[in-house]
Design a protein around this motif. Structure first.
Motif, PDB file in Angstrom:
ATOM      1  N   GLN A  34       0.810  -1.218   0.000  1.00  0.00           N
ATOM      2  CA  GLN A  34       0.000   0.000   0.000  1.00  0.00           C
ATOM      3  C   GLN A  34       0.846   1.272   0.000  1.00  0.00           C
ATOM      4  N   GLY A  35       1.844   1.296  -0.874  1.00  0.00           N
ATOM      5  CA  GLY A  35       2.676   2.481  -1.010  1.00  0.00           C
ATOM      6  C   GLY A  35       3.712   2.685   0.069  1.00  0.00           C
ATOM      7  N   ARG A  36       3.867   1.708   0.945  1.00  0.00           N
ATOM      8  CA  ARG A  36       4.865   1.789   2.019  1.00  0.00           C
ATOM      9  C   ARG A  36       5.893   0.685   1.823  1.00  0.00           C
ATOM     10  N   ARG A  37       7.091   0.928   2.338  1.00  0.00           N
ATOM     11  CA  ARG A  37       8.171  -0.044   2.170  1.00  0.00           C
ATOM     12  C   ARG A  37       8.856  -0.282   3.506  1.00  0.00           C
ATOM     13  N   VAL A  38       9.061  -1.568   3.827  1.00  0.00           N
ATOM     14  CA  VAL A  38       9.777  -1.980   5.032  1.00  0.00           C
ATOM     15  C   VAL A  38      10.903  -2.913   4.605  1.00  0.00           C
ATOM     16  N   ILE A  39      12.058  -2.739   5.227  1.00  0.00           N
ATOM     17  CA  ILE A  39      13.214  -3.594   4.950  1.00  0.00           C
ATOM     18  C   ILE A  39      13.657  -4.257   6.245  1.00  0.00           C
ATOM     19  N   ALA A  40      13.912  -5.553   6.187  1.00  0.00           N
ATOM     20  CA  ALA A  40      14.471  -6.303   7.317  1.00  0.00           C
ATOM     21  C   ALA A  40      15.852  -6.800   6.911  1.00  0.00           C
ATOM     22  N   VAL A  41      16.820  -6.628   7.815  1.00  0.00           N
ATOM     23  CA  VAL A  41      18.196  -7.044   7.565  1.00  0.00           C
ATOM     24  C   VAL A  41      18.624  -7.932   8.728  1.00  0.00           C
ATOM     25  N   HIS A  42      19.088  -9.159   8.430  1.00  0.00           N
ATOM     26  CA  HIS A  42      19.423 -10.163   9.441  1.00  0.00           C
ATOM     27  C   HIS A  42      20.887 -10.584   9.305  1.00  0.00           C
ATOM     28  N   ASN A  43      21.627 -10.545  10.403  1.00  0.00           N
ATOM     29  CA  ASN A  43      22.987 -11.072  10.431  1.00  0.00           C
ATOM     30  C   ASN A  43      22.902 -12.522  10.894  1.00  0.00           C
ATOM     31  N   LEU A  44      23.268 -13.454  10.042  1.00  0.00           N
ATOM     32  CA  LEU A  44      23.181 -14.879  10.358  1.00  0.00           C
ATOM     33  C   LEU A  44      24.489 -15.423  10.926  1.00  0.00           C
ATOM     34  N   ALA A  45      25.444 -14.547  11.218  1.00  0.00           N
ATOM     35  CA  ALA A  45      26.756 -14.960  11.716  1.00  0.00           C
ATOM     36  C   ALA A  45      26.899 -14.667  13.210  1.00  0.00           C
ATOM     37  N   ASP A  46      27.909 -15.303  13.818  1.00  0.00           N
ATOM     38  CA  ASP A  46      28.153 -15.113  15.249  1.00  0.00           C
ATOM     39  C   ASP A  46      29.109 -13.955  15.538  1.00  0.00           C
ATOM     40  N   LYS A  47      29.396 -13.123  14.528  1.00  0.00           N
ATOM     41  CA  LYS A  47      30.242 -11.947  14.694  1.00  0.00           C
ATOM     42  C   LYS A  47      29.492 -10.715  14.191  1.00  0.00           C
ATOM     43  N   ALA A  48      29.736  -9.592  14.840  1.00  0.00           N
ATOM     44  CA  ALA A  48      29.127  -8.332  14.399  1.00  0.00           C
ATOM     45  C   ALA A  48      29.625  -7.994  12.994  1.00  0.00           C
ATOM     46  N   CYS A  49      28.813  -7.278  12.244  1.00  0.00           N
ATOM     47  CA  CYS A  49      29.208  -6.887  10.898  1.00  0.00           C
ATOM     48  C   CYS A  49      28.506  -5.590  10.510  1.00  0.00           C
ATOM     49  N   THR A  50      28.931  -5.057   9.402  1.00  0.00           N
ATOM     50  CA  THR A  50      28.253  -3.919   8.791  1.00  0.00           C
ATOM     51  C   THR A  50      27.821  -4.364   7.407  1.00  0.00           C
ATOM     52  N   ALA A  51      26.532  -4.317   7.160  1.00  0.00           N
ATOM     53  CA  ALA A  51      25.986  -4.738   5.864  1.00  0.00           C
ATOM     54  C   ALA A  51      25.708  -3.512   5.014  1.00  0.00           C
ATOM     55  N   THR A  52      25.995  -3.627   3.742  1.00  0.00           N
ATOM     56  CA  THR A  52      25.714  -2.556   2.803  1.00  0.00           C
ATOM     57  C   THR A  52      24.761  -3.070   1.731  1.00  0.00           C
ATOM     58  N   LEU A  53      23.643  -2.386   1.579  1.00  0.00           N
ATOM     59  CA  LEU A  53      22.708  -2.728   0.511  1.00  0.00           C
ATOM     60  C   LEU A  53      23.291  -2.240  -0.805  1.00  0.00           C
ATOM     61  N   LYS A  54      23.149  -3.043  -1.856  1.00  0.00           N
ATOM     62  CA  LYS A  54      23.774  -2.707  -3.125  1.00  0.00           C
ATOM     63  C   LYS A  54      22.894  -1.843  -4.026  1.00  0.00           C
ATOM     64  N   SER A  55      21.868  -1.245  -3.484  1.00  0.00           N
ATOM     65  CA  SER A  55      21.012  -0.353  -4.264  1.00  0.00           C
ATOM     66  C   SER A  55      20.781   0.932  -3.488  1.00  0.00           C
ATOM     67  N   HIS A  56      20.901   2.063  -4.167  1.00  0.00           N
ATOM     68  CA  HIS A  56      20.641   3.345  -3.516  1.00  0.00           C
ATOM     69  C   HIS A  56      19.154   3.676  -3.480  1.00  0.00           C
ATOM     70  N   GLU A  57      18.325   2.802  -4.030  1.00  0.00           N
ATOM     71  CA  GLU A  57      16.878   3.008  -4.037  1.00  0.00           C
ATOM     72  C   GLU A  57      16.298   3.011  -2.617  1.00  0.00           C
TER      73      GLU A  57
END
Length: 87
Positions: A24-47
């Protein structure tokens, strides 16, 4: 009531699962780290910028101008709403 659309998002980390749901015109993003170490994830789209933490008010700034980078704890996850900048 219409159905939402969802899709997997590409990231720079093999231990991160990111997915997006449009409804309905809204967008939600979920990002999950599946590893046992902290990380920084970068989405590959600027959208998908800017991102706002769905359970708070923190704005995650991009590490570069093209894609948002998201800090994640071990086995952590974050949910975001996406606000588009109107230009």
């Amino acid at each position: 009531m219409g159905r939402g659309k969802w899709h997997i998002l590409e990231t720079d980390s093999p231990s991160v699962l990111a997915h997006c749901c449009d409804w309905q015109g809204r967008r939600v993003i979920a990002v999950h780290n599946l590893a046992d170490k902290a990380c920084t994830a970068t989405l590959k789209s600027h959208e998908y910028t800017p991102l706002f933490d769905l359970f708070g008010d923190r704005l995650y700034e991009s590490l570069d101008a093209d894609s948002p980078s998201i800090p994640l704890e071990p086995y952590g996850y974050r949910w975001f709403r996406v606000n588009r900048i109107q230009g």
